[in-house]
Design a protein around this motif. Structure first.
Motif, mmCIF file in Angstrom:
data_model
loop_
_atom_site.group_PDB
_atom_site.id
_atom_site.type_symbol
_atom_site.label_atom_id
_atom_site.label_comp_id
_atom_site.label_asym_id
_atom_site.label_seq_id
_atom_site.Cartn_x
_atom_site.Cartn_y
_atom_site.Cartn_z
ATOM 1 N N SER A 172 -0.346 2.174 -12.253
ATOM 2 C CA SER A 172 0.201 1.211 -13.229
ATOM 3 C C SER A 172 0.534 1.902 -14.550
ATOM 4 N N GLU A 211 7.712 -6.887 -9.422
ATOM 5 C CA GLU A 211 7.395 -7.988 -8.516
ATOM 6 C C GLU A 211 8.178 -7.831 -7.206
ATOM 7 N N ASN A 215 6.895 -4.876 -5.272
ATOM 8 C CA ASN A 215 5.591 -5.188 -4.694
ATOM 9 C C ASN A 215 5.729 -5.931 -3.361
ATOM 10 N N ASN A 233 0.393 -3.717 -5.276
ATOM 11 C CA ASN A 233 -0.804 -4.264 -5.935
ATOM 12 C C ASN A 233 -2.096 -3.804 -5.291
#
Ligand SMILES: Nc1ncnc2c1ncn2[C@@H]1O[C@H](COP(=O)(O)OP(=O)(O)OP(=O)(O)O)[C@@H](O)[C@H]1O
Length: 340
Positions: free
Chosen positions: A116, A138, A141, A147
């Motif tokens: 991250s 997003e 992911n 994540n």
């Protein structure tokens, strides 16, 4: 519209020539001799915006060297490269905003910090607005399941996780061109498949141009319409995968298991037989099915040998490429022979 134009591209490396033995090693210390290795020789091609092109060749053919020149890491010895209006090496800074690069063998991320934080640093480097950054993360992911490991330092990631993180980092700034050097090397089938789907999605949704080197022909089957094949630094094929298959489409492979290893199989060579290779008691016979049929080949064999089993296979892309490599490297190889 061409986004990449490569003209007469050549790269030579000057490497120290080492003499053999201890005496030679000492001599090399005081009297250094160099030799020139031409890794890429006079290569020309154009790539259109939105294409996905496979850049193939056997080990040492010059693929990585080409990718390094296209991405501006290395300067060409001769020739010109134009990527989106820029010369990669001379305009390195500007060029880096237009491209994403992933080298399967090594990461571009910071080793000791969580993924991250690496990604956040890249956001600042590329000046990506925070809302865009979060939206892109997003989407990435969804395909790459980031994540699962986003807070883990890069050095603790598995190869598959590291590759997914690298892909994300290479695409955060939405580059026009993506260079992938063996993006699926060492990965399990599921991760390979996810990565291929992701590359496909990026290409479809953003019209990103992709050049990838790979030794995995499933990457080519799934992703590429076109392949460029190089061998010993020179281009040996540039065309569609379909054309490549069509050219070799009339070829079939018959695999015959014999009771004993055959000492001399030269009697097999008749018009239409292209290539014969023997591994232990198994013969691999490639033939042109418009010139000779499998039943005729089996008849010839059965007159001389005890046949235990056989299978007939249409030529797959792996086999086409394998034969291209063998042909150009070693027309009459130790383990096989060609009828040409
Ligand atoms: N930094 C270097 N210094 C000297 N020679 C090099 C260097 N990098 C590559 N070479 C040589 O250039 C040739 C092409 O290497 P390159 O890595 O481009 O091949 P490749 O097609 O990517 O091979 P592979 O499939 O094994 O990764 C090889 O003979 C290699 O030994």
């Amino acid at each position: 519209m061409n986004i990449i134009t490569v003209n007469n591209l050549t790269k030579s490396y000057l490497v120290q020539k080492r003499e053999q033995g201890i005496k030679g090693t000492f001599q090399s210390l005081f009297n250094r001799k160099h030799e020139k290795i031409t890794a890429v020789s006079n290569i020309n091609f154009q790539i259109e915006k939105g294409e996905i092109v496979g850049y193939l060749g056997p080990n040492g053919a010059g693929k990585s060297t080409t990718i390094k020149m296209l991405s501006g890491i290395l300067s060409p010895t001769n020739g010109n490269i134009d990527v989106n209006g820029l010369s990669p090496f001379s305009n390195r800074k500007e060029h880096s905003l237009n491209i994403g690069v992933v080298f399967g063998q090594r990461t571009q991320l910071w080793w000791d910090i969580p993924v991250s934080e690496s990604l956040n640093l890249m956001r600042h480097m590329y000046k990506i607005p925070k809302s865009d950054y979060l939206k892109r993360l997003e989407v990435f992911n969804e395909f790459l399941d980031l994540n699962q490991f986003i807070n883990v330092p890069v050095r603790q990631l598995s190869l598959g996780q590291r590759m997914r993180a690298d892909l994300c980092a290479a695409l955060l700034h939405q580059p026009e061109v993506l260079f992938l050097d063996e993006p699926t090397i060492g990965l399990d089938v599921v991760v390979k498949d996810n990565i291929r789907t992701f590359i496909q999605q990026i290409n479809e949704n953003l019209n990103t141009t992709v050049i990838l080197t790979t030794h995995d022909m499933s990457d080519i089957e799934k992703l590429c319409n076109r392949v460029i094949v190089i061998d010993q630094g020179s281009k040996v094929y540039d065309g569609t995968v379909k054309e490549l298959k069509k050219t070799y489409g009339s070829e079939e492979l018959i695999i015959v298991e014999t009771e004993n290893k055959i000492k001399d199989y030269n009697y097999l060579f008749s018009p239409g037989i292209l290539y014969v290779e023997q591994q232990n008691n198994t013969l691999f016979i490639t033939y042109n099915k418009s010139k000779i049929s499998s039943s005729v080949i089996l008849k010839i064999l059965m007159n001389k040998e005890e046949i235990l089993d056989f299978t007939i296979k249409e030529t797959e892309i792996d086999e086409v490429i394998r034969r291209m490599y063998i042909k150009s490297l070693n027309p009459i190889s130790a383990g096989g022979a060609m009828n040409e």
